[in-house]
Design a protein around this motif. Structure first.
Motif, mmCIF file in Angstrom:
data_model
loop_
_atom_site.group_PDB
_atom_site.id
_atom_site.type_symbol
_atom_site.label_atom_id
_atom_site.label_comp_id
_atom_site.label_asym_id
_atom_site.label_seq_id
_atom_site.Cartn_x
_atom_site.Cartn_y
_atom_site.Cartn_z
ATOM 1 N N ILE A 140 0.862 -1.181 0.000
ATOM 2 C CA ILE A 140 0.000 0.000 0.000
ATOM 3 C C ILE A 140 0.899 1.231 0.000
ATOM 4 O O ILE A 140 1.598 1.497 0.977
ATOM 5 C CB ILE A 140 -0.949 0.021 1.211
ATOM 6 N N ASP A 141 0.896 1.939 -1.118
ATOM 7 C CA ASP A 141 1.712 3.138 -1.268
ATOM 8 C C ASP A 141 0.776 4.341 -1.213
ATOM 9 O O ASP A 141 0.246 4.783 -2.229
ATOM 10 C CB ASP A 141 2.478 3.080 -2.590
ATOM 11 N N ASP A 142 0.555 4.836 -0.017
ATOM 12 C CA ASP A 142 -0.430 5.885 0.191
ATOM 13 C C ASP A 142 0.041 6.751 1.351
ATOM 14 O O ASP A 142 0.289 6.234 2.449
ATOM 15 C CB ASP A 142 -1.793 5.250 0.503
ATOM 16 N N PRO A 143 0.185 8.061 1.161
ATOM 17 C CA PRO A 143 0.688 8.925 2.237
ATOM 18 C C PRO A 143 -0.232 8.977 3.455
ATOM 19 O O PRO A 143 0.199 9.388 4.535
ATOM 20 C CB PRO A 143 0.807 10.296 1.572
ATOM 21 N N ARG A 144 -1.484 8.556 3.298
ATOM 22 C CA ARG A 144 -2.417 8.562 4.430
ATOM 23 C C ARG A 144 -2.272 7.323 5.299
ATOM 24 O O ARG A 144 -2.919 7.216 6.344
ATOM 25 C CB ARG A 144 -3.855 8.642 3.912
#
Length: 323
Positions: free
Chosen positions: A75-79
Motif C-alpha cells: 500500500i503506497d499511500d501517504p495517508r
C-alpha cells in the motif's frame, strides 16, 4: 494518492463492507485497523477517506507487515502507515505518533486465512507442519514448547477453558504421558493424531482436534487478554462519536466484546440515591451483524463471525476507566 484495489490471492475479508461502513463516519477522520492481515479492510477504508484522512494499521505478524510494505500487496499511500506490534499496543502507537484520540478502531480478531493455510505456521490440523501457532513467530513460546513444559493442570485449564473441550483431562494426561516418554508432539500431524485417539465423540462435521488446536493457539498468543486490553484502551482513545468495530469468530471472543459493550452502554444508578440522575454512558451500542447466506456460501470461514459496533459518547470517563 493510491486507489484501493482488490487484495491479491485467495484471502476473503469477512464482513468487509459492513465493518467499514460502520467504522468510517468521517471522510477526514483518523482510523486504526488493529488487525491488518492482508489489508482487505484497510484498502476499503482508504477508498472512503478524503486526502486529509489517515489510517494507522497494526499487525503482529511479520508476513502481514511485509505484505503491506512490498510486493503485490504493498500500500503506497501517504495517508497510510503500518506498525509491527500487537493490537493491544495501539495505545503506545498513538502516543508515538503524537495522537490523543482517533475516530474509529477496527479489530478483526483471531487467526487469518493466510496463517491457517500455511503449513509452516502450524495453525491447522489439515496440514502437517511444525507445531508453532505463534502469530509472531519471532517472539514467545511455540505451541510445541508450551506442551513440552506446561504442568498437567495448566494443560487441562487451557484445553477446557479456551477450547471448551470436555475431554480436556484425558487429553492433558495423554500429552504428559507422551512427554514423559520423550515423544512430546512437535508436528501438527502428531497432535492431531493424539486428539483423534482420545476424543471419541464429536459434533457432526467437526474434527477431533478442532477444539484443542483453538485452545493452544489462544494460549500461545494470549488472544483473550489482548482483546480485553485493547477494548479498555478504546474508551479513552476514541473521540466522541468514534466507532468501535469488532469482528469475532468464536463464543469466547464475542462474549468479551458483548460484555464490554454492555457494561459501558447500560445506565448506572446509585441505589443510595434513587432519585439522582443516572451516570452518563461511555458507549452506545449500535449493531450486531452476522454474515448473510451468500457470504457464508462463498466463504465458509465466515459462518461463525459476529460483528459488534459501539459508539463513544461525550460522557466523561471515571478515573480508572481505560487503564
Amino acid at each position: 494518492m493510491a486507489t484501493a484495489v482488490a487484495v491479491p490471492g485467495q484471502h476473503r475479508t469477512v464482513l468487509l463492507h459492513e465493518a467499514v461502513d460502520a467504522l468510517v463516519q468521517s471522510r477526514a477522520g483518523t482510523y486504526v485497523d488493529g488487525t491488518y492481515g492482508r489489508g482487505g479492510h484497510s484498502r476499503l477504508i482508504l477508498s472512503k477517506l478524503a486526502p486529509e484522512g489517515r489510517l494507522i494499521a497494526i499487525d503482529r505478524d511479520p508476513e502481514a507487515i511485509a505484505n503491506a510494505r512490498e510486493g503485490e500487496g504493498r500500500i503506497d499511500d501517504p495517508r497510510f502507515s503500518i506498525h509491527h506490534t500487537r493490537y493491544a499496543e495501539f495505545d503506545a502507537v498513538l502516543d508515538d505518533l503524537g495522537l490523543a484520540q482517533v475516530d474509529g478502531l477496527l479489530l478483526d480478531v483471531g487467526v487469518s486465512s493466510p496463517q491457517i493455510d500455511d503449513p509452516d505456521r502450524g495453525f491447522s490440523f489439515r496440514f502437517d507442519g511444525p507445531l508453532d501457532m505463534r502469530m509472531d513467530p519471532t517472539r514467545g513460546q511455540s505451541a510445541a514448547e508450551f506442551i513440552a513444559t506446561a504442568p498437567q493442570g495448566r494443560l487441562i485449564e487451557v484445553i477446557r477453558d479456551y477450547g471448551e473441550e470436555r475431554f480436556a483431562p484425558a487429553l492433558a494426561r495423554a500429552l504428559v504421558a507422551r512427554r514423559e516418554e520423550g515423544r512430546s508432539p512437535t508436528r501438527t500431524s502428531e497432535l492431531a493424531a493424539l486428539c483423534a485417539s482420545v476424543v471419541k465423540t464429536r459434533e457432526r462435521g467437526q474434527d477431533p482436534a478442532t477444539r484443542t488446536f483453538q485452545a493452544l493457539r489462544i494460549a500461545v498468543n494470549g488472544e483473550l487478554d489482548e482483546l480485553e486490553r485493547a477494548l479498555a484502551q478504546s474508551l479513552r482513545r476514541l473521540r466522541p462519536g468514534g466507532r468501535l468495530v469488532v469482528i469475532s469468530f468464536h463464543s469466547l471472543e464475542d462474549r468479551i466484546v458483548k460484555t464490554f459493550i454492555a457494561r459501558h452502554a447500560q445506565e448506572v444508578y446509585d441505589r443510595r440515591m434513587p432519585h439522582a440522575p443516572s451516570q452518563p454512558l461511555a458507549l452506545r451500542a449500535i449493531a450486531r451483524i452476522k454474515p448473510g447466506d451468500e457470504e457464508v456460501q462463498g466463504n465458509p470461514r465466515a459462518r461463525s463471525a459476529i460483528l459488534r459496533v459501539a459508539e463513544r459518547t461525550d460522557a466523561p470517563l471515571p478515573p480508572e476507566a481505560g487503564r
